[in-house]
Design a protein around this motif. Structure first.
Motif, PDB file in Angstrom:
ATOM      1  N   SER A  90       0.529  -1.008  -0.330  1.00 49.02           N
ATOM      2  CA  SER A  90       0.563   0.023  -0.030  1.00 49.02           C
ATOM      3  C   SER A  90       1.068   1.659  -0.288  1.00 49.02           C
ATOM      4  N   GLY A  91       1.725   1.404   0.348  1.00 51.17           N
ATOM      5  CA  GLY A  91       2.585   1.865   0.243  1.00 51.17           C
ATOM      6  C   GLY A  91       3.959   2.174  -1.007  1.00 51.17           C
ATOM      7  N   GLU A  92       4.310   1.751  -1.980  1.00 55.01           N
ATOM      8  CA  GLU A  92       4.614   1.458  -3.009  1.00 55.01           C
ATOM      9  C   GLU A  92       3.683   1.681  -4.480  1.00 55.01           C
ATOM     10  N   VAL A  93       2.176   1.065  -4.256  1.00 51.81           N
ATOM     11  CA  VAL A  93       1.721   1.097  -5.502  1.00 51.81           C
ATOM     12  C   VAL A  93       0.667   2.236  -5.127  1.00 51.81           C
ATOM     13  N   LYS A  94      -0.418   2.340  -6.672  1.00 47.42           N
ATOM     14  CA  LYS A  94      -1.284   4.443  -6.852  1.00 47.42           C
ATOM     15  C   LYS A  94      -2.772   3.217  -6.124  1.00 47.42           C
ATOM     16  N   SER A  95      -2.867   2.088  -6.770  1.00 41.55           N
ATOM     17  CA  SER A  95      -4.159   1.930  -7.328  1.00 41.55           C
ATOM     18  C   SER A  95      -4.329   0.304  -6.383  1.00 41.55           C
ATOM     19  N   ILE A  96      -5.451   0.644  -5.620  1.00 37.98           N
ATOM     20  CA  ILE A  96      -5.678  -0.880  -5.063  1.00 37.98           C
ATOM     21  C   ILE A  96      -7.260  -1.364  -5.210  1.00 37.98           C
ATOM     22  N   ILE A  97      -7.270  -2.358  -6.198  1.00 38.95           N
ATOM     23  CA  ILE A  97      -9.055  -2.815  -5.909  1.00 38.95           C
ATOM     24  C   ILE A  97      -9.812  -3.846  -4.425  1.00 38.95           C
ATOM     25  N   ILE A  98     -10.289  -3.918  -4.331  1.00 42.06           N
ATOM     26  CA  ILE A  98     -10.775  -4.891  -2.804  1.00 42.06           C
ATOM     27  C   ILE A  98     -11.816  -5.455  -4.005  1.00 42.06           C
ATOM     28  N   ILE A  99     -11.807  -6.596  -4.097  1.00 45.90           N
ATOM     29  CA  ILE A  99     -12.847  -7.431  -4.435  1.00 45.90           C
ATOM     30  C   ILE A  99     -13.430  -8.567  -3.083  1.00 45.90           C
ATOM     31  N   GLY A 100     -14.427  -7.390  -2.674  1.00 49.92           N
ATOM     32  CA  GLY A 100     -15.621  -8.367  -1.531  1.00 49.92           C
ATOM     33  C   GLY A 100     -15.930  -7.646  -1.149  1.00 49.92           C
ATOM     34  N   GLY A 101     -17.475  -7.085  -0.876  1.00 50.35           N
ATOM     35  CA  GLY A 101     -18.424  -6.347   0.032  1.00 50.35           C
ATOM     36  C   GLY A 101     -18.569  -6.704   1.434  1.00 50.35           C
ATOM     37  N   GLY A 102     -18.370  -8.029   2.005  1.00 49.00           N
ATOM     38  CA  GLY A 102     -18.254  -8.521   3.515  1.00 49.00           C
ATOM     39  C   GLY A 102     -17.584  -7.508   4.496  1.00 49.00           C
ATOM     40  N   PHE A 103     -17.626  -8.652   5.596  1.00 50.46           N
ATOM     41  CA  PHE A 103     -16.992  -8.206   6.573  1.00 50.46           C
ATOM     42  C   PHE A 103     -15.680  -7.802   6.704  1.00 50.46           C
ATOM     43  N   LEU A 104     -14.649  -8.834   6.150  1.00 49.53           N
ATOM     44  CA  LEU A 104     -12.847  -7.917   5.827  1.00 49.53           C
ATOM     45  C   LEU A 104     -12.571  -7.310   4.540  1.00 49.53           C
ATOM     46  N   GLY A 105     -13.002  -7.495   3.530  1.00 46.93           N
ATOM     47  CA  GLY A 105     -13.086  -6.414   2.559  1.00 46.93           C
ATOM     48  C   GLY A 105     -13.803  -5.201   3.015  1.00 46.93           C
ATOM     49  N   SER A 106     -15.101  -5.189   3.205  1.00 50.52           N
ATOM     50  CA  SER A 106     -15.072  -3.708   4.592  1.00 50.52           C
ATOM     51  C   SER A 106     -14.316  -2.916   5.102  1.00 50.52           C
ATOM     52  N   GLU A 107     -14.274  -4.121   6.475  1.00 50.22           N
ATOM     53  CA  GLU A 107     -12.566  -3.075   6.880  1.00 50.22           C
ATOM     54  C   GLU A 107     -11.566  -2.845   6.230  1.00 50.22           C
ATOM     55  N   LEU A 108     -10.985  -3.463   5.248  1.00 49.51           N
ATOM     56  CA  LEU A 108      -9.521  -3.801   4.132  1.00 49.51           C
ATOM     57  C   LEU A 108     -10.364  -2.198   3.656  1.00 49.51           C
ATOM     58  N   ALA A 109     -11.235  -2.154   3.077  1.00 49.92           N
ATOM     59  CA  ALA A 109     -11.262  -0.800   2.607  1.00 49.92           C
ATOM     60  C   ALA A 109     -11.616   0.613   3.583  1.00 49.92           C
ATOM     61  N   CYS A 110     -12.309   0.650   4.706  1.00 51.11           N
ATOM     62  CA  CYS A 110     -12.109   1.205   5.172  1.00 51.11           C
ATOM     63  C   CYS A 110     -10.634   1.967   5.775  1.00 51.11           C
ATOM     64  N   ALA A 111      -9.383   0.918   6.272  1.00 54.29           N
ATOM     65  CA  ALA A 111      -8.109   0.580   6.625  1.00 54.29           C
ATOM     66  C   ALA A 111      -8.260   1.668   5.487  1.00 54.29           C
ATOM     67  N   LEU A 112      -7.736   0.837   4.752  1.00 50.15           N
ATOM     68  CA  LEU A 112      -6.884   1.472   3.512  1.00 50.15           C
ATOM     69  C   LEU A 112      -7.424   2.561   2.980  1.00 50.15           C
ATOM     70  N   GLY A 113      -8.662   3.085   2.868  1.00 52.36           N
ATOM     71  CA  GLY A 113      -9.359   5.034   2.578  1.00 52.36           C
ATOM     72  C   GLY A 113      -9.000   5.128   3.675  1.00 52.36           C
ATOM     73  N   ARG A 114      -8.479   5.408   4.583  1.00 50.65           N
ATOM     74  CA  ARG A 114      -8.278   6.533   5.524  1.00 50.65           C
ATOM     75  C   ARG A 114      -7.185   6.974   5.426  1.00 50.65           C
ATOM     76  N   ARG A 115      -5.630   5.845   5.178  1.00 49.84           N
ATOM     77  CA  ARG A 115      -4.291   6.386   4.589  1.00 49.84           C
ATOM     78  C   ARG A 115      -4.642   6.386   3.068  1.00 49.84           C
ATOM     79  N   SER A 116      -5.212   6.610   2.713  1.00 45.97           N
ATOM     80  CA  SER A 116      -5.062   7.137   0.822  1.00 45.97           C
ATOM     81  C   SER A 116      -5.043   8.282   0.505  1.00 45.97           C
ATOM     82  N   THR A 117      -5.708   9.219   1.316  1.00 42.48           N
ATOM     83  CA  THR A 117      -5.001  10.406   1.501  1.00 42.48           C
ATOM     84  C   THR A 117      -3.377  11.668   2.148  1.00 42.48           C
ATOM     85  N   ASP A 118      -3.038  10.345   2.495  1.00 39.32           N
ATOM     86  CA  ASP A 118      -1.434  10.212   2.954  1.00 39.32           C
ATOM     87  C   ASP A 118      -0.268   9.873   2.212  1.00 39.32           C
TER      88      ASP A 118
END
Length: 736
Positions: A422-450
């Motif tokens: 996540s600190g080396e690439v420019k784009s990440i796609i998360i496939i899945g809308g369950g518990f794990l997918g949504s948690e990782l999406a929020c976690a990565l989304g928070r550091r996306s602006t930084d």
């Protein structure tokens, strides 16, 4: 034999007619004269003219020919059986998998079986008294790998040492025997007589075979070293067995463990702790495929991503929402004993064997086989292998370049890898809308602006956690995730994935195309049931996992806990649960039952998910968006957040406090019910009831914490409720 049978078929009617007429004449004579007829005239026994006796002679000849033919047939059958026996012995000798001593023993049996009809010397009677230990069934059992070598080696080491046996094994007339043309067996037997010293030098290997079951693997390496002819394979077997020690099992693998726990996750550790609580002197061995000691998985997708400490990636220490620091590991390394010292520790202990996978289970023999060939016997065994993350078939078929850029999130190494990516690439796609997918999406989304990272989440449902939450709450959650900096793509079904121009291209079935640098597949878990075939355990065809009884027992001396257990819920039917709380409680109960508690599994496990420190929920029972639901909501306050709940309970792993609490009598406080909240308003906190046949079978507490014992009791009672608004008051959601 066939000629004799043909003659008999032709002459049998004549013989039967003659005997019948003889009996009739005898009866008539007896009636006439009043006394028994003296059989003097042979003519009366024939159906021909009186005075002739040729038919009677023919009758005797026929009977004699029949007896002679039967004797010839029996002799040929016995001879052919003996020939086939000798051929079988020769074939076994020629097999390259035979050890040197086993090959010499079989060759000796072949030679002695040939010498029996020829030799009349009294020296042959001595080995015949010892031979019953090498019957045909015993020699044929050398085909089975685990048993063959051990019982055969003992008589072979003893026989060549005694002088009479050596002399009887190589008599000179054997070469001249015309029974079998390949007299090559004589050359096979010679090394036994000429080199007794070699046989004696191999005597120390006999106890090794008995004490180390891994000798089977050693035997399998012998043919790889030499692929030669039949006689050469037997003569070179002794030197080929020299590299035995390098293939032996590691010294730190104990041969026996009274309590063997397969899997190093939450369920195994809970079982180990429970076993030690009931049996303080117990010796428990945990075998895990991972290289880490037992640890908890929830922080991998939650708190660890929000830590400000750069060393947290290596130390795996994180701050909970209440600010308290904690390690992901259940216990430090000093808590465990070394596997090699497990049998020596005075008061027992818990040992962890890392980096080892159990590949085979012998249920009848109460032992398991590891991937490195070592074998461990046990008295009680727990299977807590968990599961492996699923992947999309379109990704698996896309090729190696796509697979290298895809993460299946499950272990510590997956967390470290994704954090680095996540600190080396420019784009990440998360496939899945369950518990794990949504948690990782929020976690990565928070550091996306930084870090300037583009985070995209796509799934086939209409909103986040669409399979769990009702549609209105799922849509509200989706908007919450988007505010975290995530681009959410709904109704997205992946058609194919390709790698072009240093980019991954994801094409959807509706024609939409997305490009990214990395993919995270969070599409569910597949229970690990690899041991079902070798152990003969039943796998549930509907839910997956090992089918167990009410005491979590799969068969005698084997229990299953955690994600891999498919158990029967007395209220909700057969189920399989993949959450932390279930792993804790089922592992704890399985450990108690392994020590003789015999307790049924009646616990209603819960699970929780946090979309950051401000939004979280806890759930219990069957929570399926396809069921009818009734939601009761209220306005949230500052204390209705996961962060506040952690500060109150003292732990972010909320099931540790919830499972110990028990609800008392359910009495709702008399509080005026506020007007219901419209869909356009903010769903701050509330309770969602899932119904089946007007009975509550599942409950979701949305930003309502430390109320799980109440929800558990409602499901346990299984009653119909006329007004669920009154039931919602039990959770005190209307209090400020």
């Amino acid at each position: 034999m066939f000629k004799c049978k043909t003659v008999w078929n032709k002459l049998a009617p004549l013989a039967r007619a003659s005997s019948t007429l003889c009996l009739q004449n005898a009866r008539k004579s007896a009636l006439r004269h009043g006394r028994r007829l003296e059989m003097v005239q042979k003519a009366q026994m024939s159906s021909g003219p009186a005075g002739g006796g040729g038919e009677n002679t023919l009758y005797y000849v026929l009977i004699g020919a029949t007896c002679l033919g039967a004797g010839v047939y029996a002799y040929r059958t016995v001879s052919e059986d003996k020939d086939r026996y000798n051929e079988r012995m020769t074939e076994i000798v020629s097999r390259p998998k035979q050890g040197p001593q086993a090959a010499e023993a079989v060759a000796e049996v072949v030679a002695e079986s040939k010498e029996e009809p020829v030799a009349e010397e009294p020296t042959l009677t001595e080995p015949s008294a010892e031979e019953p230990t090498l019957t045909e069934a015993d020699v044929e059992s050398t085909e089975s790998e685990p048993i063959a070598e051990a019982p055969v080696t003992k008589p072979i080491v003893e026989e060549p040492v005694t002088e009479p046996t050596v002399q009887a094994s190589i008599p000179e007339p054997t070469v001249e025997s015309p029974i079998r043309e390949p007299v090559v067996e004589a050359s096979v037997i010679k090394p036994v007589a000429e080199a007794p010293a070699v046989t004696q030098s191999e005597e120390p290997l006999a106890p090794v075979v008995e004490s180390e079951p891994t000798a089977v693997i050693i035997a399998e390496h012998v043919p790889e070293a030499s692929s030669v002819s039949e006689s050469a394979a037997v003569s070179k077997a002794a030197p080929a067995a020299e590299p035995v020690e390098p293939t032996a099992a590691p010294s730190d693998v104990p041969e026996h463990a009274p309590y063997l726990l397969i899997g190093g996750g939450t369920a195994s550790f809970a079982a180990a702790r429970s076993i030690r609580a009931r049996d303080p002197g117990a010796r428990v061995l945990i075998v895990t495929e991972e290289s880490d000691l037992p640890y908890m998985r929830p922080p991998l997708s939650k708190e660890l991503w929000f830590s400000d400490d750069p060393k947290a990636i290596e130390t795996l220490h994180f701050k909970q929402w209440n600010g308290k620091e904690r390690s992901i590991y259940f216990q430090p390394p000093s808590f465990y004993v070394s596997p090699a010292d497990l049998a020596k520790v005075e008061n027992g202990g818990v040992a962890v064997l890392t980096g080892c996978k159990v590949v085979h289970m012998d249920v009848r023999g109460n032992k398991v086989k590891l991937s490195d060939g070592a074998e461990i016997s046990y008295e009680k065994c727990l299977i807590a292998t968990g599961g492996v993350p699923r992947n999309l078939q379109v990704i698996e078929r896309a090729g190696e370049e796509v697979m290298k850029r895809t993460t299946l999130f499950r272990k510590i190494e997956d967390f470290r890898s994704l954090e680095k990516i996540s600190g080396e690439v420019k784009s990440i796609i998360i496939i899945g809308g369950g518990f794990l997918g949504s948690e990782l999406a929020c976690a990565l989304g928070r550091r996306s602006t930084d870090v300037g990272l583009e985070v995209i989440q796509m799934f086939p449902e209409k909103g986040n956690m669409g399979k769990v939450l009702p549609e209105y709450l799922s849509n509200w959650t989706t908007e919450k995730v988007r505010k975290e900096g995530v681009s959410v793509i709904t109704d997205a079904v992946v058609k194919n994935v390709t790698y072009k121009n240093d980019k991954l291209e994801i094409k959807l079935k509706d024609g939409r195309l997305f490009k990214t640098d990395h993919i995270v597949a969070a599409v569910g878990l597949e229970p690990s049931v690899d041991l079902a075939k070798s152990a003969g355990l039943e796998v549930d065809s509907d839910f997956g996992g090992y089918r167990v009884n009410a005491e979590l027992q799969a068969c005698s001396n084997i229990w299953v806990a955690g994600d891999a257990a498919c158990f029967y819920d007395i209220k909700l039917g057969r189920r399989r649960v993949e959450h932390h709380d279930h792993a804790v409680v089922s592992g704890r109960l399985a450990g108690e039952n392994m020590t003789g508690a015999s307790k049924p599994y009646w616990h209603q496990s819960m699970f929780w998910s946090d979309l950051g420190p401000d939004v979280g929920y806890e759930a219990i029972g069957i929570v399926d968006s396809s069921l009818p639901t009734v939601g009761v909501f209220a306005k949230a306050t500052a204390k209705d957040t996961p962060k506040a709940a952690t500060e109150q309970s003292g732990t972010g792993i909320r099931s540790e406090s919830e499972t110990e609490a028990v609800a008392g009598a359910l009495k709702a406080k008399t509080t005026a019910t506020p007007p219901s909240i419209q869909q356009k308003e903010d769903y701050g906190k509330g309770v969602i009831f899932y119904l089946r046949d007007q009975v509550v079978v599942g409950i979701v507490l949305w930003n309502v914490f430390n109320r799980m014992p109440i929800a558990r009791k409602i499901i346990k009672d299984g009653e119909q409720h006329a007004d669920l608004n009154e039931v919602a008051k039990l959770f005190n959601i209307h209090e400020d």
